[in-house]
Design a protein around this motif. Structure first.
Motif, PDB file in Angstrom:
ATOM      1  N   MET A 276       0.831  -1.202   0.000  1.00 42.88           N
ATOM      2  CA  MET A 276       0.000   0.000   0.000  1.00 42.88           C
ATOM      3  C   MET A 276       0.865   1.251   0.000  1.00 42.88           C
ATOM      4  SD  MET A 276      -3.017  -0.685   2.770  1.00 42.88           S
ATOM      5  CE  MET A 276      -3.986  -2.209   2.772  1.00 42.88           C
ATOM      6  N   LYS A 278       1.092   5.383   1.069  1.00 42.08           N
ATOM      7  CA  LYS A 278       0.566   6.222   2.137  1.00 42.08           C
ATOM      8  C   LYS A 278      -0.597   7.058   1.606  1.00 42.08           C
ATOM      9  CE  LYS A 278       4.959   6.753   4.644  1.00 42.08           C
ATOM     10  NZ  LYS A 278       5.961   7.739   5.133  1.00 42.08           N
ATOM     11  N   GLN A 279      -1.476   7.411   2.499  1.00 43.19           N
ATOM     12  CA  GLN A 279      -2.551   8.319   2.148  1.00 43.19           C
ATOM     13  C   GLN A 279      -1.956   9.669   1.746  1.00 43.19           C
ATOM     14  OE1 GLN A 279      -5.932   8.093   2.057  1.00 43.19           O
ATOM     15  NE2 GLN A 279      -6.365  10.269   1.801  1.00 43.19           N
ATOM     16  N   ARG A 292      -5.467   2.308  -1.853  1.00 44.70           N
ATOM     17  CA  ARG A 292      -4.073   2.645  -1.545  1.00 44.70           C
ATOM     18  C   ARG A 292      -3.134   1.637  -2.212  1.00 44.70           C
ATOM     19  NH1 ARG A 292      -3.859   2.875   4.715  1.00 44.70           N
ATOM     20  NH2 ARG A 292      -1.615   2.933   4.241  1.00 44.70           N
ATOM     21  N   HIS A 296      -0.192   2.609  -4.994  1.00 45.84           N
ATOM     22  CA  HIS A 296       1.187   2.112  -4.988  1.00 45.84           C
ATOM     23  C   HIS A 296       1.519   1.493  -6.344  1.00 45.84           C
ATOM     24  CE1 HIS A 296       4.596  -0.573  -4.195  1.00 45.84           C
ATOM     25  NE2 HIS A 296       4.875   0.206  -3.164  1.00 45.84           N
ATOM     26  N   GLN A 361      -8.549   7.098  -7.641  1.00 48.99           N
ATOM     27  CA  GLN A 361      -7.190   6.558  -7.629  1.00 48.99           C
ATOM     28  C   GLN A 361      -6.271   7.369  -8.551  1.00 48.99           C
ATOM     29  OE1 GLN A 361      -6.839   2.034  -7.443  1.00 48.99           O
ATOM     30  NE2 GLN A 361      -9.044   2.228  -7.785  1.00 48.99           N
ATOM     31  N   SER A 364      -5.516  10.602  -6.860  1.00 47.66           N
ATOM     32  CA  SER A 364      -4.493  10.395  -5.827  1.00 47.66           C
ATOM     33  C   SER A 364      -3.113  10.234  -6.444  1.00 47.66           C
ATOM     34  CB  SER A 364      -4.838   9.157  -4.978  1.00 47.66           C
ATOM     35  OG  SER A 364      -4.710   7.956  -5.720  1.00 47.66           O
TER      36      SER A 364
END
Length: 920
Positions: A276, A278-279, A292, A296, A361, A364
């Protein structure tokens, strides 16, 4: 050690030598984008496939191409290698090209490596035998290096493929036998047919025995072939409740998959243990654990690493040699490099199920990568997002919603009248640019010979990454929008799609080409020979290559995986069987008999007359559409045919555009639109379709280009004097309620109304009724009006504002319990979680389209159990469509290693094969 030469397997190029221009790599060895190739060279990148259609060999020949049969293997050699610089080594694949203008030998056949560098020629005597088969399109040839190159020659094997049509095959085999060409593949196929016939005779004998025993006992046959059991429509009479209807339907597990195996792909356990990230600090939305993990994976795939020396790792099908760590080989094409590293594709395919948050996603990824680059003092250039027009606003709203204010992303919407100035200097003021496929294509093809970089616009910028939403829209590599997207300058490339394979593995090839997979697999003939053909034949090696590639460049999680833990309510699907009334069945039987006769007529004409066969095929499509429409409502199946028009075309070749002929041509055009036919020029879904006065259908932009350059129909070579001679679809107007006859209903309409009446008794139940035909929605709408249901509607005739209003009505009005929805419009980009029940009124060819429609309801945000009813007429073409869908699902599952074992070699991808099964 013998000198190393490299090559790649290929399929013969049947075009004239003057058209055999090299398709130069878009990305150079230094990673900088070079001037893009012309459109014609991209057509050649599909070997002869795209050129054949453009040259006028009707779209139905796509099916013939896919159904090629292996005839035999010819062992021979490449000669004259001392005169050419092309390198090759044992086990590699190479391209075979005709050279009809060779001044020394008009039968000359060249052998080229992956880089299209000539290795040598096929020997003169062998070329004299093969050239005519290549020129007539009778044989396709794939070649492989069978040893090391010597001083003067190199041993090779040529695999010969020909038509599987029995009539064509018989004549071709006789001719090849007379010329002593190899037919070992034909002999093996005939032996396999005899073995299967023997097994089938044994099964039939056993079934007849069971039938005799059952007859004696007065019971049903046990073990007989059954696809569906139970069900039945609910006709006029006492209104049943929903439980009665469910009990009268059959459970349907369309997306069920087998146990994943250790041998292929990533198991669910492997996906669950992925690392995973990190947030991201800039993200306000709290990512779920599997998201998460996705982040990655996204970050890692933007910086792929060539397998390290001494490792057995495989990355993008590249692997280090166990004998010499300085050699790295592509295990699909066997192309090798020594002392240098291959170009690795940065990016991949995020193929999570619909509703798992692919959008968040990617957001992010953008903010996390920006933070890393700012920390390291690197450039933070903008991300380009290409999305369908209907979901552009979703991207901007999701970015605003999920990114913290102090870390906000500067977003530009680049489309239509909202396009601001965009160039290398202006882009520094933005982090994200959102545009559409149409805008990308329009800018790239604004000139006949596009050159990148351009002075301004989307092609003037080197993007940090390009993200294509609903990326299966790029599944045709010769479509203008696909070619345009491929020529965008970007460091990384991402495709978002829940369905990377909709119909065939050619879809997946196009996506890998977009992300710039190296090793020769960006050439269709290589991808076809190394992966597609072996997979279709059930070859474990091909299946292994596909799954190795999939698990590397594609991430897919399903909603039903335990570790995903969406806590979504249960999804239950049913097939609700319907029995036609006697008068409906009589009409259906008549159409079915006509369809079978027309299929036989088409098959008989196929080998002799292209034009005659095309007319039979067009007529066959029409009948199939009418059969499917009759399953919905008998009044949709009009009595008017196109026989008079076809007879005129047989004599005159073109039609005078009288009002009557124009109306008939518009009806024929609508038929092809409803048949979901592809444009024979760009090989993609019809966009702004038009029909010519010789009755051939194209995308408007595609045929306009042809008229500008040659003024002849690509199909029949009829004169097309001007763009004004093209006929556009008839304007579709919203029906007047008084024109809809509600007194004469149909079995399917009554079954649908029974479900809706029963659903109205259950508080909180809201239903979306999907159909591919707006005419059927019109009929249902009139019935809903008569019965006093409160409903809303979405279809392709509505503006974006009207669609938003319809969605608000379904969500916010408690009394509005039904939405009528066009399947094509609503399968992409809409959130319909306000409903909890779906009715699929008819069956779509591609199961992925239906899955997407269902997932507009069953997705994150859904709070209630979701029920799906598929309305299927018993014993009809609709049941056979479901069977074809099942085979296409097998292909999808195979690619992701979700089904153990070999793929059924009997699965046919060709449209003609599908039609034969529909009428079986």
């Amino acid at each position: 050690m013998p000198s190393r030469k490299r090559a790649a397997l290929g399929v013969i190029d049947l075009t004239d030598e003057s058209q055999n221009r090299s398709n130069k790599q878009v990305c150079g060895s230094n990673g900088q984008v070079q001037p893009p190739p012309s459109q014609s060279s991209y057509d050649e990148d599909l070997e002869a496939y795209g050129d054949e259609l453009i040259a006028g060999t009707q779209e139905y020949n796509e099916g013939t191409w896919r159904r090629l049969q292996f005839y035999g293997t010819l062992s021979t050699k490449i000669v004259g290698v001392q005169y050419y610089a092309g390198q090759a080594t044992a086990g590699e694949l190479f391209l075979v090209r005709r050279e009809p203008n060779n001044m020394y030998d008009r039968n000359a056949i060249r052998a080229l490596n992956v880089r299209e560098e000539q290795i040598g020629h096929i020997p003169r005597a062998v070329a004299a035998k093969l050239a005519k088969y290549m020129d007539s399109n009778a044989l396709r040839i794939e070649g492989g290096i069978n040893g090391y190159i010597g001083q003067f020659d190199c041993p090779i094997k040529l695999k010969l493929y020909g038509s599987s049509d029995e009539v064509v095959k018989r004549d071709l085999v006789n001719q090849m036998r007379a010329e002593k060409l190899p037919l070992d593949g034909i002999r093996e196929a005939e032996a396999e047919t005899r073995r299967n016939a023997k097994l089938e005779a044994g099964r039939l004998k056993e079934l007849q025995k069971l039938q005799r025993e059952a007859k004696k006992n007065g019971g049903a046959v046990v073990g007989g072939p059954q696809q569906y059991v139970g069900g039945g429509s609910v006709g006029i009479g006492p209104t049943p409740d929903l439980t009665d209807i469910i009990n009268g339907s059959e459970r349907f597990t369309s997306r069920s998959v087998g146990q994943m195996t250790e041998d292929y792909g990533k198991r669910e356990a492997d996906l669950e243990t992925m690392p995973m990230a990190k947030q991201p600090e800039a993200l306000s939305a709290e990512l779920l654990p599997f998201q998460r993990q996705g982040l990655h994976w996204l970050l890692s795939k933007e910086s792929p690493q060539v397998p390290a020396k001494g490792s057995n790792d495989i990355c993008q099908l590249w692997k280090r040699s166990s004998r010499d760590p300085n050699i790295i080989t592509n295990i699909a094409t066997n192309f090798s490099l020594k002392g240098s590293s291959p170009a690795m594709a940065s990016g991949g395919i995020l193929a999570d199920d619909m509703g798992l948050g692919k959008t968040v996603q990617i957001i992010s990824l953008i903010v996390a990568d920006r933070a890393f680059r700012q920390q390291d003092g690197l450039d933070t250039s903008a991300t380009l997002i290409i999305a369908p027009l209907g979901v552009m606003s979703n991207w901007s709203s999701q970015i605003e919603r999920h990114v913290k204010t102090k870390h906000r992303l500067r977003v530009m919407t680049y489309h239509g009248n909202r396009k601001l100035k965009l160039d290398a200097s202006e882009i520094k003021n933005y982090d994200v640019v959102i545009t559409t496929y149409g805008t990308v294509a329009t800018e790239y093809w604004s000139t006949k010979q596009p050159q990148v970089p351009m002075k301004q616009g989307l092609f003037s910028v080197e993007w940090r990454r390009v993200v294509v939403d609903e990326g299966h829209g790029l599944r045709n590599p010769t479509a203008k929008k696909t070619v345009a997207a491929m020529n965008l300058m970007a460091q990384s490339r991402w495709i978002l799609t829940g369905t990377p394979i909709i119909n065939t593995l050619k879809d997946f090839y196009s996506l890998t080409k977009f992300i710039r997979l190296s090793g020769g697999l960006d050439r269709f003939e290589l991808f076809n020979a190394a992966i597609i053909r072996p997979v279709n034949a059930g070859d474990p090696l091909g299946i292994g290559l596909l799954q190795t590639l999939m698990q590397d460049i594609c991430l897919r999680r399903r909603k039903d995986m335990k570790f995903v833990d969406l806590k979504l309510p249960k999804l239950t699907e049913y097939v609700h069987k319907i029995t036609l009334l006697e008068h409906e069945q009589q009409k259906y039987d008549a159409l079915e008999a006509e369809a079978k006769g027309t299929l036989s007529d088409y098959q008989a004409r196929q080998a002799s007359s292209g034009q005659s066969a095309m007319k039979a095929y067009r007529h066959l499509l029409e009948i199939l559409i009418r059969m499917r429409q009759l399953c919905n409502h008998w009044k949709m199946c009009g009595e008017e045919r196109f026989k008079d028009i076809m007879e005129i075309l047989e004599k005159e070749k073109v039609l005078d555009l009288t009002p009557e002929n124009k109306a008939a041509l518009q009806s024929m055009l609508q038929l092809n639109i409803e048949s979901q036919e592809d444009c024979p020029i760009c090989l993609d879904n019809l966009k702004e379709p038009v029909i010519t006065c010789c009755a051939h259908i194209f995308c408007n932009a595609c045929i306009e280009t042809v008229i500008d350059t040659q003024r002849k129909c690509p199909m029949c070579r009829a004169e097309l004097p001007a763009i004004t001679s093209l006929v556009h679809p008839a304007k579709e107007e919203k029906p007047q309620q008084s024109n809809i006859d509600t007194e004469n209903s149909s079995s399917k309409v009554e079954a649908l109304l029974s479900i809706l009446r029963a659903s109205s008794k259950k508080m909180g139940t809201k239903t979306v009724v999907f159909s591919q035909w707006t005419t059927f929605l019109d009929i249902v709408q009139a019935q809903l009006d008569e019965e006093g249901f409160n409903y809303t509607r979405i279809d392709g005739r509505m503006t974006a504002t009207q669609r938003d209003s319809a969605m608000d009505e379904l969500e916010k009005n408690e009394e509005c319990t039904i939405m009528l929805a066009s399947l094509g419009v609503c399968s992409v980009g809409l959130n319909l979680v306000a409903a909890n029940q779906v009715v699929l009124a008819d069956t779509w060819w591609a199961p992925a389209i239906e899955d997407q429609a269902i997932d507009r309801v069953h997705r994150l945000g859904q709070k209630k159990p979701t029920t799906v009813f598929r309305l299927v007429v018993e014993g009809s073409i609709e049941e056979n469509v479901l069977q074809i869908q099942g085979d296409k699902r097998k292909l999808m599952n195979l690619a992701f290693a979700e089904k153990a074992g070999k793929r059924d070699a009997g699965v046919k991808n060709a449209r003609l094969a599908d039609i034969e099964r529909l009428l079986a």
